[in-house]
Design a protein around this motif. Structure first.
Motif, PDB file in Angstrom:
ATOM      1  N   ARG A 148      -6.539   8.439  -7.491  1.00 52.28           N
ATOM      2  CA  ARG A 148      -5.246   8.264  -8.163  1.00 52.28           C
ATOM      3  C   ARG A 148      -5.222   6.942  -8.938  1.00 52.28           C
ATOM      4  NH1 ARG A 148      -2.426  12.464  -6.751  1.00 52.28           N
ATOM      5  NH2 ARG A 148      -2.739  13.437  -4.717  1.00 52.28           N
ATOM      6  N   GLN A 149      -5.909   5.936  -8.424  1.00 47.78           N
ATOM      7  CA  GLN A 149      -6.004   4.657  -9.116  1.00 47.78           C
ATOM      8  C   GLN A 149      -6.739   4.824 -10.444  1.00 47.78           C
ATOM      9  OE1 GLN A 149      -4.656   1.834  -8.416  1.00 47.78           O
ATOM     10  NE2 GLN A 149      -5.819   0.245  -9.463  1.00 47.78           N
ATOM     11  N   ALA A 150      -7.727   5.740 -10.471  1.00 47.15           N
ATOM     12  CA  ALA A 150      -8.465   5.983 -11.713  1.00 47.15           C
ATOM     13  C   ALA A 150      -7.580   6.642 -12.760  1.00 47.15           C
ATOM     14  CB  ALA A 150      -9.691   6.854 -11.432  1.00 47.15           C
ATOM     15  N   VAL A 151      -6.592   7.424 -12.286  1.00 48.05           N
ATOM     16  CA  VAL A 151      -5.681   8.107 -13.205  1.00 48.05           C
ATOM     17  C   VAL A 151      -4.558   7.167 -13.637  1.00 48.05           C
ATOM     18  CG1 VAL A 151      -4.133  10.078 -13.498  1.00 48.05           C
ATOM     19  CG2 VAL A 151      -6.197  10.310 -12.113  1.00 48.05           C
ATOM     20  N   ARG A 152      -3.989   6.447 -12.678  1.00 44.75           N
ATOM     21  CA  ARG A 152      -2.862   5.544 -12.955  1.00 44.75           C
ATOM     22  C   ARG A 152      -3.167   4.170 -12.355  1.00 44.75           C
ATOM     23  NH1 ARG A 152      -0.817  10.268 -11.064  1.00 44.75           N
ATOM     24  NH2 ARG A 152       0.291  11.609 -12.557  1.00 44.75           N
ATOM     25  N   PRO A 153      -3.895   3.330 -13.064  1.00 46.30           N
ATOM     26  CA  PRO A 153      -4.253   2.018 -12.523  1.00 46.30           C
ATOM     27  C   PRO A 153      -3.014   1.182 -12.204  1.00 46.30           C
ATOM     28  CG  PRO A 153      -5.566   2.530 -14.467  1.00 46.30           C
ATOM     29  CD  PRO A 153      -4.497   3.570 -14.393  1.00 46.30           C
ATOM     30  N   GLU A 154      -3.105   0.407 -11.146  1.00 46.03           N
ATOM     31  CA  GLU A 154      -2.009  -0.492 -10.781  1.00 46.03           C
ATOM     32  C   GLU A 154      -2.600  -1.764 -10.191  1.00 46.03           C
ATOM     33  OE1 GLU A 154       0.241   0.658  -7.205  1.00 46.03           O
ATOM     34  OE2 GLU A 154      -1.065   2.420  -7.079  1.00 46.03           O
ATOM     35  N   GLY A 155      -1.796  -2.831 -10.222  1.00 46.53           N
ATOM     36  CA  GLY A 155      -2.208  -4.088  -9.639  1.00 46.53           C
ATOM     37  C   GLY A 155      -3.210  -4.845 -10.489  1.00 46.53           C
ATOM     38  N   GLY A 156      -3.586  -6.031 -10.032  1.00 49.78           N
ATOM     39  CA  GLY A 156      -4.525  -6.876 -10.750  1.00 49.78           C
ATOM     40  C   GLY A 156      -5.952  -6.666 -10.300  1.00 49.78           C
ATOM     41  N   PRO A 157      -6.835  -7.633 -10.645  1.00 50.81           N
ATOM     42  CA  PRO A 157      -8.270  -7.500 -10.329  1.00 50.81           C
ATOM     43  C   PRO A 157      -8.570  -7.366  -8.836  1.00 50.81           C
ATOM     44  CG  PRO A 157      -7.873  -9.298 -11.891  1.00 50.81           C
ATOM     45  CD  PRO A 157      -6.543  -8.864 -11.400  1.00 50.81           C
ATOM     46  N   ALA A 158      -7.695  -7.949  -8.001  1.00 55.17           N
ATOM     47  CA  ALA A 158      -7.954  -7.933  -6.552  1.00 55.17           C
ATOM     48  C   ALA A 158      -7.223  -6.801  -5.844  1.00 55.17           C
ATOM     49  CB  ALA A 158      -7.550  -9.278  -5.941  1.00 55.17           C
ATOM     50  N   PHE A 159      -6.619  -5.899  -6.616  1.00 60.13           N
ATOM     51  CA  PHE A 159      -5.797  -4.855  -5.986  1.00 60.13           C
ATOM     52  C   PHE A 159      -6.609  -3.996  -5.024  1.00 60.13           C
ATOM     53  CE2 PHE A 159      -4.120  -0.534  -5.824  1.00 60.13           C
ATOM     54  CZ  PHE A 159      -2.823  -0.767  -5.396  1.00 60.13           C
ATOM     55  N   ILE A 160      -7.785  -3.534  -5.455  1.00 63.48           N
ATOM     56  CA  ILE A 160      -8.576  -2.644  -4.595  1.00 63.48           C
ATOM     57  C   ILE A 160      -9.011  -3.361  -3.323  1.00 63.48           C
ATOM     58  CG2 ILE A 160     -10.778  -1.406  -4.428  1.00 63.48           C
ATOM     59  CD1 ILE A 160     -10.392  -0.495  -7.288  1.00 63.48           C
ATOM     60  N   ASP A 161      -9.425  -4.618  -3.451  1.00 62.99           N
ATOM     61  CA  ASP A 161      -9.808  -5.379  -2.255  1.00 62.99           C
ATOM     62  C   ASP A 161      -8.629  -5.549  -1.301  1.00 62.99           C
ATOM     63  OD1 ASP A 161     -12.486  -5.739  -2.829  1.00 62.99           O
ATOM     64  OD2 ASP A 161     -12.146  -7.559  -3.974  1.00 62.99           O
ATOM     65  N   ASN A 162      -7.479  -5.899  -1.857  1.00 60.15           N
ATOM     66  CA  ASN A 162      -6.326  -6.223  -1.016  1.00 60.15           C
ATOM     67  C   ASN A 162      -5.592  -4.997  -0.489  1.00 60.15           C
ATOM     68  OD1 ASN A 162      -6.838  -8.944  -1.479  1.00 60.15           O
ATOM     69  ND2 ASN A 162      -5.442  -9.070  -3.218  1.00 60.15           N
ATOM     70  N   ALA A 163      -5.546  -3.940  -1.298  1.00 58.13           N
ATOM     71  CA  ALA A 163      -4.725  -2.784  -0.930  1.00 58.13           C
ATOM     72  C   ALA A 163      -5.520  -1.622  -0.362  1.00 58.13           C
ATOM     73  CB  ALA A 163      -3.936  -2.297  -2.161  1.00 58.13           C
ATOM     74  N   ILE A 164      -6.837  -1.602  -0.583  1.00 58.26           N
ATOM     75  CA  ILE A 164      -7.650  -0.473  -0.108  1.00 58.26           C
ATOM     76  C   ILE A 164      -8.755  -0.942   0.840  1.00 58.26           C
ATOM     77  CG2 ILE A 164      -9.204   1.400  -0.813  1.00 58.26           C
ATOM     78  CD1 ILE A 164      -7.557   1.710  -3.348  1.00 58.26           C
ATOM     79  N   LEU A 165      -9.659  -1.769   0.361  1.00 55.57           N
ATOM     80  CA  LEU A 165     -10.809  -2.142   1.193  1.00 55.57           C
ATOM     81  C   LEU A 165     -10.422  -3.027   2.376  1.00 55.57           C
ATOM     82  CD1 LEU A 165     -13.560  -2.798  -1.521  1.00 55.57           C
ATOM     83  CD2 LEU A 165     -13.147  -0.730  -0.175  1.00 55.57           C
ATOM     84  N   GLY A 166      -9.495  -3.958   2.176  1.00 57.50           N
ATOM     85  CA  GLY A 166      -9.068  -4.820   3.286  1.00 57.50           C
ATOM     86  C   GLY A 166      -8.421  -4.047   4.422  1.00 57.50           C
ATOM     87  N   PRO A 167      -7.372  -3.249   4.124  1.00 57.36           N
ATOM     88  CA  PRO A 167      -6.767  -2.431   5.177  1.00 57.36           C
ATOM     89  C   PRO A 167      -7.746  -1.433   5.794  1.00 57.36           C
ATOM     90  CG  PRO A 167      -5.286  -2.609   3.298  1.00 57.36           C
ATOM     91  CD  PRO A 167      -6.591  -3.222   2.880  1.00 57.36           C
ATOM     92  N   LEU A 168      -8.668  -0.885   4.991  1.00 58.77           N
ATOM     93  CA  LEU A 168      -9.656   0.050   5.533  1.00 58.77           C
ATOM     94  C   LEU A 168     -10.535  -0.647   6.564  1.00 58.77           C
ATOM     95  CD1 LEU A 168     -11.144   2.761   5.586  1.00 58.77           C
ATOM     96  CD2 LEU A 168     -12.451   2.017   3.582  1.00 58.77           C
ATOM     97  N   ARG A 169     -10.944  -1.873   6.289  1.00 61.63           N
ATOM     98  CA  ARG A 169     -11.764  -2.606   7.251  1.00 61.63           C
ATOM     99  C   ARG A 169     -11.009  -2.811   8.565  1.00 61.63           C
ATOM    100  NH1 ARG A 169     -12.790  -7.311   9.599  1.00 61.63           N
ATOM    101  NH2 ARG A 169     -14.993  -7.909   9.904  1.00 61.63           N
ATOM    102  N   SER A 170      -9.735  -3.171   8.468  1.00 62.18           N
ATOM    103  CA  SER A 170      -8.939  -3.386   9.684  1.00 62.18           C
ATOM    104  C   SER A 170      -8.843  -2.114  10.519  1.00 62.18           C
ATOM    105  CB  SER A 170      -7.541  -3.884   9.301  1.00 62.18           C
ATOM    106  OG  SER A 170      -7.610  -5.117   8.611  1.00 62.18           O
ATOM    107  N   LYS A 171      -8.639  -0.986   9.851  1.00 65.54           N
ATOM    108  CA  LYS A 171      -8.551   0.285  10.569  1.00 65.54           C
ATOM    109  C   LYS A 171      -9.885   0.642  11.212  1.00 65.54           C
ATOM    110  CE  LYS A 171      -4.883   2.055   7.584  1.00 65.54           C
ATOM    111  NZ  LYS A 171      -4.530   2.975   6.474  1.00 65.54           N
TER     112      LYS A 171
END
Length: 293
Positions: free
Chosen positions: A91-114
């Motif tokens: 969905r991010q590829a279709v509708r990009p959101e956030g800045g350069p660190a969005f994927i790290d902060n909103a996807i990869l970081g929470p994924l690591r915690s889980k």
């Protein structure tokens, strides 16, 4: 009237030319615009990125039978999280959101915690029955694959993880539909790791014709949704292996039936995505029903 039609056609072609320039600049190829609703001449679209997480099943020591069900449940949870984050990336590829660190902060970081929490529960499952506790800390962090590269998943017991829903562009992975090209070993035959193992759903892979560029984003998002649905169903089956419930028809009524309904809706949205851009609508009705492995 004919002059107005020709003028409109010129304007349309000019718009297509501008769009083609933008798409080529982004590494995509433009599908030929069809006339009179003829199917567009299609090419492969750029795919969304996927998460790249270390596999876990093949890193485990022999799993004691008493811990097998809990371990299978947690492996299914790991796969479910991968599918969920791949859906977000699509969905991010279709509708990009956030800045350069969005994927790290909103996807990869929470994924690591889980993953840290799930891996800890796997370690505890070993320790609880007196087996040596494995150290899985190094398997928590994930990165990103290059666009179009499928995620590796842990799959069901006794199976090499096969792909589920692949990225749009007519590329489907092996096994099922392919958002996960499995690279995992299995624990079959090790230390009695049979019996009480969770089953997994067996859904038809979604083989698509070449996807028009204009429909690729929506198709990718829906393929990711199908993966997520499979992962959620597998997580429920893993829970059933730990805590059985219901009668003989429980899996059909509570898991496979609802899964079919969800797949019908997702597959219909894929068909509509083709039809909306003037391409021939594929018939995916036969791919909705899943069985059990």
């Amino acid at each position: 009237m004919a002059r107005g039609t020709r003028k409109t056609a010129v304007l349309k072609l000019g718009g297509v030319g501008a769009l083609a320039a933008l798409l080529f600049a982004g590494g995509l190829q433009l599908a030929s615009a069809g006339e009179n609703n003829r199917p567009a001449t299609t090419t492969t679209a750029a795919a969304a990125q996927t998460v790249n997480c270390p596999t876990v099943r093949d890193k485990l020591p022999a799993v004691p039978a008493a811990a097998s069900a809990q371990v299978e449940r947690e492996l299914a949870n790991l796969d479910q999280e991968i599918a969920r984050q791949n859906e977000r990336l699509a969905r991010q590829a279709v509708r990009p959101e956030g800045g350069p660190a969005f994927i790290d902060n909103a996807i990869l970081g929470p994924l690591r915690s889980k993953r840290v929490a799930v891996l800890d529960r796997i370690e505890i499952a070993f320790n609880r029955i007196g087996a040596q506790r494995p150290n899985l800390d190094a398997l928590a962090a994930c990165t990103l694959n290059a666009p179009g590269v499928p995620s590796a998943v842990n799959g069901g017991a006794g199976q090499n993880a096969g792909g589920q829903n692949g990225n749009a562009g007519g590329q489907n992975g092996g096994g099922q539909n392919g958002n996960a090209g499995g690279q995992n070993g299995n624990n079959g035959g090790q230390n009695g790791n049979a019996g009480g193992q969770a089953r997994t759903v067996n859904c038809p892979r979604v083989a698509l014709p070449a996807v028009p560029v204009a429909a690729a984003g929506q198709v990718q998002a829906e393929l990711a949704t199908l993966d997520k649905q499979i992962a959620e169903a597998n997580a429920r089956l893993a829970q059933l292996a730990v805590r059985p419930e219901g009668g003989p028809a429980f899996i059909d009524n509570a898991i496979l039936g609802p899964l079919r309904s969800k797949r019908v809706a997702a597959l219909d949205r894929i068909e509509i995505a083709f039809n909306r851009v003037g391409a021939q609508r594929p018939n995916l009705d036969a791919l909705a029903t899943c069985g059990l492995n």
